[in-house]
Design a protein around this motif. Structure first.
Motif, PDB file in Angstrom:
ATOM      1  N   GLY A  72       0.818  -1.195   0.000  1.00 51.17           N
ATOM      2  CA  GLY A  72       0.000   0.000   0.000  1.00 51.17           C
ATOM      3  C   GLY A  72       0.851   1.242   0.000  1.00 51.17           C
ATOM      4  O   GLY A  72       2.007   1.225  -0.442  1.00 51.17           O
ATOM      5  N   THR A  73       0.279   2.330   0.512  1.00 49.98           N
ATOM      6  CA  THR A  73       0.988   3.610   0.541  1.00 49.98           C
ATOM      7  C   THR A  73       0.960   4.184   1.958  1.00 49.98           C
ATOM      8  O   THR A  73       0.639   5.350   2.172  1.00 49.98           O
ATOM      9  N   THR A  74       1.296   3.345   2.922  1.00 52.98           N
ATOM     10  CA  THR A  74       1.328   3.762   4.314  1.00 52.98           C
ATOM     11  C   THR A  74       2.697   4.316   4.683  1.00 52.98           C
ATOM     12  O   THR A  74       3.655   4.232   3.909  1.00 52.98           O
ATOM     13  N   ARG A  75       2.772   4.856   5.881  1.00 55.51           N
ATOM     14  CA  ARG A  75       4.058   5.316   6.398  1.00 55.51           C
ATOM     15  C   ARG A  75       5.045   4.154   6.438  1.00 55.51           C
ATOM     16  O   ARG A  75       6.215   4.312   6.072  1.00 55.51           O
ATOM     17  N   ALA A  76       4.597   2.993   6.883  1.00 56.43           N
ATOM     18  CA  ALA A  76       5.489   1.831   6.977  1.00 56.43           C
ATOM     19  C   ALA A  76       5.991   1.416   5.602  1.00 56.43           C
ATOM     20  O   ALA A  76       7.162   1.020   5.450  1.00 56.43           O
ATOM     21  N   ASP A  77       5.128   1.484   4.590  1.00 51.62           N
ATOM     22  CA  ASP A  77       5.552   1.139   3.233  1.00 51.62           C
ATOM     23  C   ASP A  77       6.641   2.094   2.749  1.00 51.62           C
ATOM     24  O   ASP A  77       7.659   1.668   2.182  1.00 51.62           O
ATOM     25  N   LEU A  78       6.424   3.383   2.980  1.00 52.60           N
ATOM     26  CA  LEU A  78       7.430   4.376   2.590  1.00 52.60           C
ATOM     27  C   LEU A  78       8.722   4.168   3.371  1.00 52.60           C
ATOM     28  O   LEU A  78       9.821   4.245   2.800  1.00 52.60           O
ATOM     29  N   ALA A  79       8.604   3.907   4.669  1.00 49.54           N
ATOM     30  CA  ALA A  79       9.791   3.753   5.507  1.00 49.54           C
ATOM     31  C   ALA A  79      10.656   2.578   5.049  1.00 49.54           C
ATOM     32  O   ALA A  79      11.887   2.666   5.072  1.00 49.54           O
ATOM     33  N   ALA A  80      10.026   1.487   4.634  1.00 51.54           N
ATOM     34  CA  ALA A  80      10.791   0.321   4.184  1.00 51.54           C
ATOM     35  C   ALA A  80      11.591   0.646   2.927  1.00 51.54           C
ATOM     36  O   ALA A  80      12.768   0.265   2.797  1.00 51.54           O
ATOM     37  N   LEU A  81      10.968   1.367   1.999  1.00 51.88           N
ATOM     38  CA  LEU A  81      11.675   1.756   0.782  1.00 51.88           C
ATOM     39  C   LEU A  81      12.798   2.739   1.090  1.00 51.88           C
ATOM     40  O   LEU A  81      13.910   2.630   0.563  1.00 51.88           O
ATOM     41  N   HIS A  82      12.492   3.689   1.971  1.00 48.49           N
ATOM     42  CA  HIS A  82      13.464   4.731   2.305  1.00 48.49           C
ATOM     43  C   HIS A  82      14.675   4.136   3.020  1.00 48.49           C
ATOM     44  O   HIS A  82      15.817   4.546   2.767  1.00 48.49           O
ATOM     45  N   ALA A  83      14.448   3.197   3.907  1.00 56.63           N
ATOM     46  CA  ALA A  83      15.561   2.591   4.647  1.00 56.63           C
ATOM     47  C   ALA A  83      16.472   1.790   3.726  1.00 56.63           C
ATOM     48  O   ALA A  83      17.699   1.771   3.891  1.00 56.63           O
ATOM     49  N   ALA A  84      15.876   1.118   2.744  1.00 57.99           N
ATOM     50  CA  ALA A  84      16.663   0.262   1.856  1.00 57.99           C
ATOM     51  C   ALA A  84      17.535   1.068   0.900  1.00 57.99           C
ATOM     52  O   ALA A  84      18.659   0.669   0.581  1.00 57.99           O
ATOM     53  N   HIS A  85      17.022   2.211   0.442  1.00 61.63           N
ATOM     54  CA  HIS A  85      17.674   2.946  -0.647  1.00 61.63           C
ATOM     55  C   HIS A  85      19.099   3.392  -0.322  1.00 61.63           C
ATOM     56  O   HIS A  85      20.043   3.067  -1.071  1.00 61.63           O
ATOM     57  N   PRO A  86      19.344   4.148   0.770  1.00 62.03           N
ATOM     58  CA  PRO A  86      20.713   4.643   1.012  1.00 62.03           C
ATOM     59  C   PRO A  86      21.682   3.566   1.484  1.00 62.03           C
ATOM     60  O   PRO A  86      22.873   3.837   1.600  1.00 62.03           O
ATOM     61  N   ARG A  87      21.190   2.362   1.743  1.00 61.40           N
ATOM     62  CA  ARG A  87      22.091   1.248   2.057  1.00 61.40           C
ATOM     63  C   ARG A  87      22.543   0.521   0.800  1.00 61.40           C
ATOM     64  O   ARG A  87      23.535  -0.211   0.837  1.00 61.40           O
ATOM     65  N   ALA A  88      21.810   0.722  -0.296  1.00 60.20           N
ATOM     66  CA  ALA A  88      22.114   0.011  -1.537  1.00 60.20           C
ATOM     67  C   ALA A  88      22.661   0.919  -2.625  1.00 60.20           C
ATOM     68  O   ALA A  88      23.511   0.506  -3.421  1.00 60.20           O
ATOM     69  N   VAL A  89      22.168   2.164  -2.686  1.00 57.53           N
ATOM     70  CA  VAL A  89      22.547   3.083  -3.760  1.00 57.53           C
ATOM     71  C   VAL A  89      23.392   4.198  -3.170  1.00 57.53           C
ATOM     72  O   VAL A  89      22.899   4.997  -2.371  1.00 57.53           O
ATOM     73  N   PRO A  90      24.651   4.296  -3.536  1.00 54.10           N
ATOM     74  CA  PRO A  90      25.518   5.303  -2.916  1.00 54.10           C
ATOM     75  C   PRO A  90      25.201   6.721  -3.358  1.00 54.10           C
ATOM     76  O   PRO A  90      24.824   6.970  -4.507  1.00 54.10           O
ATOM     77  N   PHE A  91      25.336   7.635  -2.428  1.00 50.63           N
ATOM     78  CA  PHE A  91      25.395   9.056  -2.753  1.00 50.63           C
ATOM     79  C   PHE A  91      26.811   9.297  -3.247  1.00 50.63           C
ATOM     80  O   PHE A  91      27.771   9.113  -2.494  1.00 50.63           O
ATOM     81  N   GLU A  92      26.971   9.666  -4.514  1.00 49.76           N
ATOM     82  CA  GLU A  92      28.327   9.801  -5.067  1.00 49.76           C
ATOM     83  C   GLU A  92      28.346  10.757  -6.237  1.00 49.76           C
ATOM     84  O   GLU A  92      27.342  10.967  -6.913  1.00 49.76           O
ATOM     85  N   ASP A  93      29.531  11.326  -6.487  1.00 52.17           N
ATOM     86  CA  ASP A  93      29.667  12.336  -7.538  1.00 52.17           C
ATOM     87  C   ASP A  93      30.846  12.055  -8.470  1.00 52.17           C
ATOM     88  O   ASP A  93      31.398  12.975  -9.072  1.00 52.17           O
ATOM     89  N   TYR A  94      31.235  10.797  -8.619  1.00 49.95           N
ATOM     90  CA  TYR A  94      32.449  10.491  -9.376  1.00 49.95           C
ATOM     91  C   TYR A  94      32.330  10.831 -10.859  1.00 49.95           C
ATOM     92  O   TYR A  94      33.347  11.111 -11.515  1.00 49.95           O
ATOM     93  N   ASP A  95      31.114  10.844 -11.420  1.00 47.25           N
ATOM     94  CA  ASP A  95      31.002  11.237 -12.824  1.00 47.25           C
ATOM     95  C   ASP A  95      31.498  12.662 -13.040  1.00 47.25           C
ATOM     96  O   ASP A  95      32.073  12.978 -14.086  1.00 47.25           O
TER      97      ASP A  95
END
Length: 259
Positions: free
Chosen positions: A23-46
């Motif tokens: 669904g589109t609950t707070r918990a649904d958003l939180a799960a996506l948000h928690a996963a993202h910065p652990r998998a996709v780096p914040f980076e500027d090497y380009d």
């Protein structure tokens, strides 16, 4: 440019290691948000490789999902907004800027932050803030974990608690809806102007289970709770750490001298 293209949401979810929300609950958003910065780096090497950046959704998807690279705020939050909309969330792109102690505002579009309306109310989402935000923050004045939210009329701003326990002034923003194309001129500034922090600082950062890991101008920093360690890497070590710890493959290309 639009934020309504169709993307392969399942491939994106696999990239961040998250399940499709029910669904589109707070918990649904939180799960996506928690996963993202652990998998996709914040980076500027380009920027330091001389590779032009793009905010075109197809090219963002190719870079972040297909080629498994990272990016900075415009790229990461821009593509995350598309994913959230694809999954049924109501998302507004917000222009963020620096706010001084006297209330003076810096340039608009300095940062991209998301307002996400869930079944449980509105929340701020930011997966492009140096891996420092790992969960959505309620759009409500007050202290929410490691973030303080303040409001004065249309102006909102935040403070973030550092690993030393200090409160550090963060971005300000308004809730005026923006389009991703509006951020492109400031993106060009960030990648090309000698005064840009990104031109002067090559970096990569990921959130971890208990902290954060980063490489900033060849210095590896690891934070676990209130403990931080750091060591300087030579260029060969830096490349190895980027590949092993951040999943960033530079393909043998050299960053510009002085970066």
């Amino acid at each position: 440019m639009t934020l309504d293209p169709t993307i392969d949401a399942d491939a994106y979810l696999a990239r961040i290691g998250a399940d499709r929300p029910r669904g589109t609950t707070r918990a649904d958003l939180a799960a996506l948000h928690a996963a993202h910065p652990r998998a996709v780096p914040f980076e500027d090497y380009d920027i330091h490789l001389g590779v032009p950046l793009s905010l075109d959704p197809d090219r963002l998807f190719d870079k972040i999902v297909t080629r498994r690279r990272g990016g900075f705020c415009y790229e990461l939050n821009g593509l995350f907004a598309i994913l959230l909309r694809e999954l049924g969330f109501d998302v507004t792109l917000c222009s963020a800027f620096e706010v001084g102690p006297d209330g003076g505002r810096g340039p608009d579009f300095e940062h991209l932050r998301l307002l996400v309306r869930t079944d449980d109310g509105p929340f701020l989402a930011d997966v492009g803030n140096g891996a420092s935000w790992t969960e959505p923050v309620p759009l409500e004045p007050g202290t929410h974990g490691g973030t303080q939210v303040h409001r004065d009329g249309e102006l909102w701003w935040a403070f973030r608690r550092t690993h030393e326990g200090h409160w550090e002034r963060e971005w300000g923003w308004t809730l005026r809806p923006r389009e991703l194309a509006e951020f492109l001129p400031r993106c060009r500034y960030q990648e090309n102007d000698p005064r840009s922090h990104f031109v002067n600082r090559r970096l990569a950062a990921l959130a971890t289970a208990n902290g954060r890991i980063s490489v900033v101008n060849g210095v590896l920093k690891q934070t676990e709770g209130d403990r931080q360690t750091e060591r300087t890497l030579d260029p060969e070590e830096e490349r190895a750490v980027l590949a092993d710890r951040f999943g960033i493959d530079l393909g043998g290309r050299e960053w510009k001298t002085g970066s």
